[in-house]
Design a protein around this motif. Structure first.
Motif, PDB file in Angstrom:
ATOM      1  N   LYS A   1      28.359  17.747 -40.035  1.00  0.00           N
ATOM      2  CA  LYS A   1      28.417  16.326 -40.353  1.00  0.00           C
ATOM      3  C   LYS A   1      29.779  15.977 -40.965  1.00  0.00           C
ATOM      4  O   LYS A   1      30.363  14.941 -40.637  1.00  0.00           O
ATOM      5  CB  LYS A   1      27.281  15.939 -41.306  1.00  0.00           C
ATOM      6  CG  LYS A   1      27.252  14.478 -41.609  1.00  0.00           C
ATOM      7  CD  LYS A   1      26.053  13.970 -42.388  1.00  0.00           C
ATOM      8  CE  LYS A   1      25.398  14.897 -43.310  1.00  0.00           C
ATOM      9  NZ  LYS A   1      24.378  14.264 -44.158  1.00  0.00           N
ATOM     10  N   ALA A   2      30.294  16.839 -41.817  1.00  0.00           N
ATOM     11  CA  ALA A   2      31.603  16.595 -42.440  1.00  0.00           C
ATOM     12  C   ALA A   2      32.708  16.547 -41.383  1.00  0.00           C
ATOM     13  O   ALA A   2      33.625  15.715 -41.472  1.00  0.00           O
ATOM     14  CB  ALA A   2      31.899  17.677 -43.466  1.00  0.00           C
ATOM     15  N   GLU A   3      32.629  17.395 -40.382  1.00  0.00           N
ATOM     16  CA  GLU A   3      33.629  17.388 -39.309  1.00  0.00           C
ATOM     17  C   GLU A   3      33.516  16.114 -38.469  1.00  0.00           C
ATOM     18  O   GLU A   3      34.530  15.551 -38.044  1.00  0.00           O
ATOM     19  CB  GLU A   3      33.468  18.630 -38.430  1.00  0.00           C
ATOM     20  CG  GLU A   3      33.836  19.921 -39.127  1.00  0.00           C
ATOM     21  CD  GLU A   3      33.446  21.165 -38.349  1.00  0.00           C
ATOM     22  OE1 GLU A   3      34.089  22.200 -38.569  1.00  0.00           O
ATOM     23  OE2 GLU A   3      32.510  21.098 -37.522  1.00  0.00           O
ATOM     24  N   ILE A   4      32.288  15.663 -38.227  1.00  0.00           N
ATOM     25  CA  ILE A   4      32.088  14.417 -37.486  1.00  0.00           C
ATOM     26  C   ILE A   4      32.682  13.251 -38.268  1.00  0.00           C
ATOM     27  O   ILE A   4      33.406  12.416 -37.708  1.00  0.00           O
ATOM     28  CB  ILE A   4      30.589  14.179 -37.203  1.00  0.00           C
ATOM     29  CG1 ILE A   4      30.082  15.225 -36.208  1.00  0.00           C
ATOM     30  CG2 ILE A   4      30.340  12.769 -36.686  1.00  0.00           C
ATOM     31  CD1 ILE A   4      28.584  15.233 -36.044  1.00  0.00           C
TER      32      ILE A   4
ATOM     33  N   VAL B   1      27.316   7.018 -41.295  1.00  0.00           N
ATOM     34  CA  VAL B   1      26.615   8.106 -40.607  1.00  0.00           C
ATOM     35  C   VAL B   1      25.267   8.369 -41.280  1.00  0.00           C
ATOM     36  O   VAL B   1      24.245   8.544 -40.600  1.00  0.00           O
ATOM     37  CB  VAL B   1      27.482   9.386 -40.564  1.00  0.00           C
ATOM     38  CG1 VAL B   1      26.693  10.579 -40.080  1.00  0.00           C
ATOM     39  CG2 VAL B   1      28.709   9.159 -39.679  1.00  0.00           C
ATOM     40  N   GLU B   2      25.250   8.389 -42.607  1.00  0.00           N
ATOM     41  CA  GLU B   2      23.998   8.588 -43.342  1.00  0.00           C
ATOM     42  C   GLU B   2      23.000   7.467 -43.043  1.00  0.00           C
ATOM     43  O   GLU B   2      21.815   7.718 -42.835  1.00  0.00           O
ATOM     44  CB  GLU B   2      24.263   8.661 -44.852  1.00  0.00           C
ATOM     45  CG  GLU B   2      24.962   9.912 -45.311  1.00  0.00           C
ATOM     46  CD  GLU B   2      24.069  11.133 -45.327  1.00  0.00           C
ATOM     47  OE1 GLU B   2      22.825  11.006 -45.302  1.00  0.00           O
ATOM     48  OE2 GLU B   2      24.627  12.249 -45.355  1.00  0.00           O
TER      49      GLU B   2
ATOM     50  N   GLU C   1      38.096   4.787 -44.117  1.00  0.00           N
ATOM     51  CA  GLU C   1      37.991   5.832 -45.148  1.00  0.00           C
ATOM     52  C   GLU C   1      36.776   6.712 -44.906  1.00  0.00           C
ATOM     53  O   GLU C   1      35.738   6.253 -44.442  1.00  0.00           O
ATOM     54  CB  GLU C   1      37.886   5.192 -46.531  1.00  0.00           C
ATOM     55  CG  GLU C   1      39.127   4.477 -46.972  1.00  0.00           C
ATOM     56  CD  GLU C   1      38.971   3.906 -48.371  1.00  0.00           C
ATOM     57  OE1 GLU C   1      38.084   4.371 -49.124  1.00  0.00           O
ATOM     58  OE2 GLU C   1      39.740   2.998 -48.701  1.00  0.00           O
ATOM     59  N   LYS C   2      36.922   7.988 -45.262  1.00  0.00           N
ATOM     60  CA  LYS C   2      35.840   8.960 -45.042  1.00  0.00           C
ATOM     61  C   LYS C   2      34.567   8.578 -45.789  1.00  0.00           C
ATOM     62  O   LYS C   2      33.470   8.798 -45.285  1.00  0.00           O
ATOM     63  CB  LYS C   2      36.285  10.360 -45.453  1.00  0.00           C
ATOM     64  CG  LYS C   2      37.270  10.979 -44.485  1.00  0.00           C
ATOM     65  CD  LYS C   2      37.600  12.398 -44.880  1.00  0.00           C
ATOM     66  CE  LYS C   2      38.615  12.983 -43.903  1.00  0.00           C
ATOM     67  NZ  LYS C   2      38.946  14.373 -44.230  1.00  0.00           N
ATOM     68  N   VAL C   3      34.702   7.987 -46.964  1.00  0.00           N
ATOM     69  CA  VAL C   3      33.525   7.592 -47.750  1.00  0.00           C
ATOM     70  C   VAL C   3      32.715   6.542 -47.001  1.00  0.00           C
ATOM     71  O   VAL C   3      31.481   6.617 -46.933  1.00  0.00           O
ATOM     72  CB  VAL C   3      33.950   7.075 -49.146  1.00  0.00           C
ATOM     73  CG1 VAL C   3      32.762   6.548 -49.912  1.00  0.00           C
ATOM     74  CG2 VAL C   3      34.655   8.162 -49.928  1.00  0.00           C
TER      75      VAL C   3
END
Length: 96
Positions: free
Chosen positions: A3-6, A25-26, A17-19
């Motif tokens: 999930k982190a890579e996605i 995604v969540e 931003e990743k956040v």
């Protein structure tokens, strides 16, 4: 792929931003889970379907005690990829 890579890949491609991507995604996954918990299937055209499959009651064996057990009927989540998804995997993925 995790999930982190996605999240990282989406963030790199979109500039978001990743956040924010992680929250999106969540929320997407929570929406699918909630829909399926309510008995609804989820259809994503061009990607696939998240469906609920019913498993019938069956007889099983506990091999350690050598006894017969009844496995009750139950539902399980399943994913069925779209035809275009399957075809792209067939033509592009090389077996390792």
């Amino acid at each position: 792929m995790t999930k982190a890579e996605i999240v990282s890949e989406i963030s790199d491609k979109t500039g978001i931003e990743k956040v924010a991507v992680m929250a999106t995604v969540e929320a997407f996954m929570d929406s699918i889970i909630n829909a399926m918990e309510n008995g609804n299937n989820v259809y994503l055209r061009g990607f696939g379907s998240f469906v609920i499959k019913e498993r019938a009651q069956k007889t099983g064996r506990n091999i350690s005690k050598n006894t017969t057990i009844i496995i009750p009927a139950h539902n399980i989540p399943a994913f069925k990829p779209s035809k275009s998804f399957v075809e792209s995997i067939k033509t592009k993925v090389k077996v390792k």
